[in-house]
Design a protein around this motif. Structure first.
Motif, PDB file in Angstrom:
ATOM      1  N   THR A 112      40.032 -25.034 -18.083  1.00 50.73           N
ATOM      2  CA  THR A 112      40.243 -26.271 -18.822  1.00 50.73           C
ATOM      3  C   THR A 112      40.971 -25.929 -20.119  1.00 50.73           C
ATOM      4  O   THR A 112      40.979 -24.777 -20.555  1.00 50.73           O
ATOM      5  CB  THR A 112      38.906 -26.962 -19.165  1.00 50.73           C
ATOM      6  N   ASP A 127      30.104 -33.844 -12.361  1.00 54.65           N
ATOM      7  CA  ASP A 127      31.395 -33.196 -12.613  1.00 54.65           C
ATOM      8  C   ASP A 127      31.252 -31.817 -13.240  1.00 54.65           C
ATOM      9  O   ASP A 127      32.205 -31.274 -13.804  1.00 54.65           O
ATOM     10  CB  ASP A 127      32.266 -34.088 -13.509  1.00 54.65           C
ATOM     11  N   THR A 128      30.041 -31.227 -13.141  1.00 56.70           N
ATOM     12  CA  THR A 128      29.774 -29.913 -13.719  1.00 56.70           C
ATOM     13  C   THR A 128      29.167 -29.012 -12.647  1.00 56.70           C
ATOM     14  O   THR A 128      28.329 -29.456 -11.867  1.00 56.70           O
ATOM     15  CB  THR A 128      28.793 -30.032 -14.909  1.00 56.70           C
ATOM     16  N   ARG A 131      34.230 -27.447 -14.607  1.00 53.14           N
ATOM     17  CA  ARG A 131      34.299 -28.887 -14.815  1.00 53.14           C
ATOM     18  C   ARG A 131      35.291 -29.462 -13.812  1.00 53.14           C
ATOM     19  O   ARG A 131      36.343 -28.871 -13.575  1.00 53.14           O
ATOM     20  CB  ARG A 131      34.750 -29.178 -16.242  1.00 53.14           C
ATOM     21  N   TRP A 133      38.463 -28.298  -9.640  1.00 54.12           N
ATOM     22  CA  TRP A 133      37.530 -27.567 -10.495  1.00 54.12           C
ATOM     23  C   TRP A 133      38.280 -26.560 -11.356  1.00 54.12           C
ATOM     24  O   TRP A 133      39.211 -25.898 -10.887  1.00 54.12           O
ATOM     25  CB  TRP A 133      36.498 -26.830  -9.646  1.00 54.12           C
ATOM     26  N   ALA A 151      35.214 -24.047 -17.483  1.00 55.48           N
ATOM     27  CA  ALA A 151      34.997 -24.513 -18.851  1.00 55.48           C
ATOM     28  C   ALA A 151      34.401 -23.355 -19.653  1.00 55.48           C
ATOM     29  O   ALA A 151      34.724 -23.159 -20.813  1.00 55.48           O
ATOM     30  CB  ALA A 151      34.065 -25.715 -18.876  1.00 55.48           C
TER      31      ALA A 151
END
Length: 125
Positions: A32, A76-77, A107, A114, A117
């Motif tokens: 990310t 979403d994690t 994330r 994916w 993070a």
């Protein structure tokens, strides 16, 4: 270009593939924008510092194996616990083997893929 995935179970294998190919752009695309990497315990890297650290490390031609031990997804994690080994060279050019148990937080992006993070290869310590 990076091979991103919407299947958290495939993420580690795709990362290893990009890493072992020395593909800096593909590796960095798997993070990310605000990702934190802790490749040296106690020294978190973000932004350009993280990107430069990847560049310097990949320049040594490291080869990684990584096998997810556990994965947990909540919306979403995701948390991946990963056993890994890297064969590389140290600062003096001598062969070096690194290994550990990583704790990786991923994330799910707006594009359905994916990305790391938090990448903490020594998170199991």
């Amino acid at each position: 270009m990076a091979q991103l995935t919407n299947d958290v179970e495939k993420h580690t294998a795709l990362y290893v593939e990009a890493f072992n190919a020395g593909n800096l752009d593909a590796v960095n695309a798997m993070y990310t924008e605000d990702a934190v990497a802790v490749w040296e315990p106690g020294v978190p890297l973000t932004g350009q510092a993280r990107i430069e650290a990847v560049r310097e490390f990949l320049a040594r031609g490291p080869k990684m194996t990584a096998v997810p031990r556990q994965s947990f997804v909540a919306g979403d994690t995701a948390l991946l616990i990963v056993d890994w080994t890297i064969d590389t060279t140290d600062a003096d050019g001598r062969p070096e083997r690194l290994s550990g148990v990583g704790a990786d937080v991923l994330r799910l992006g707006a594009d359905g893929n994916w990305r790391y993070a938090v990448d903490d290869p020594y998170g199991g310590q």
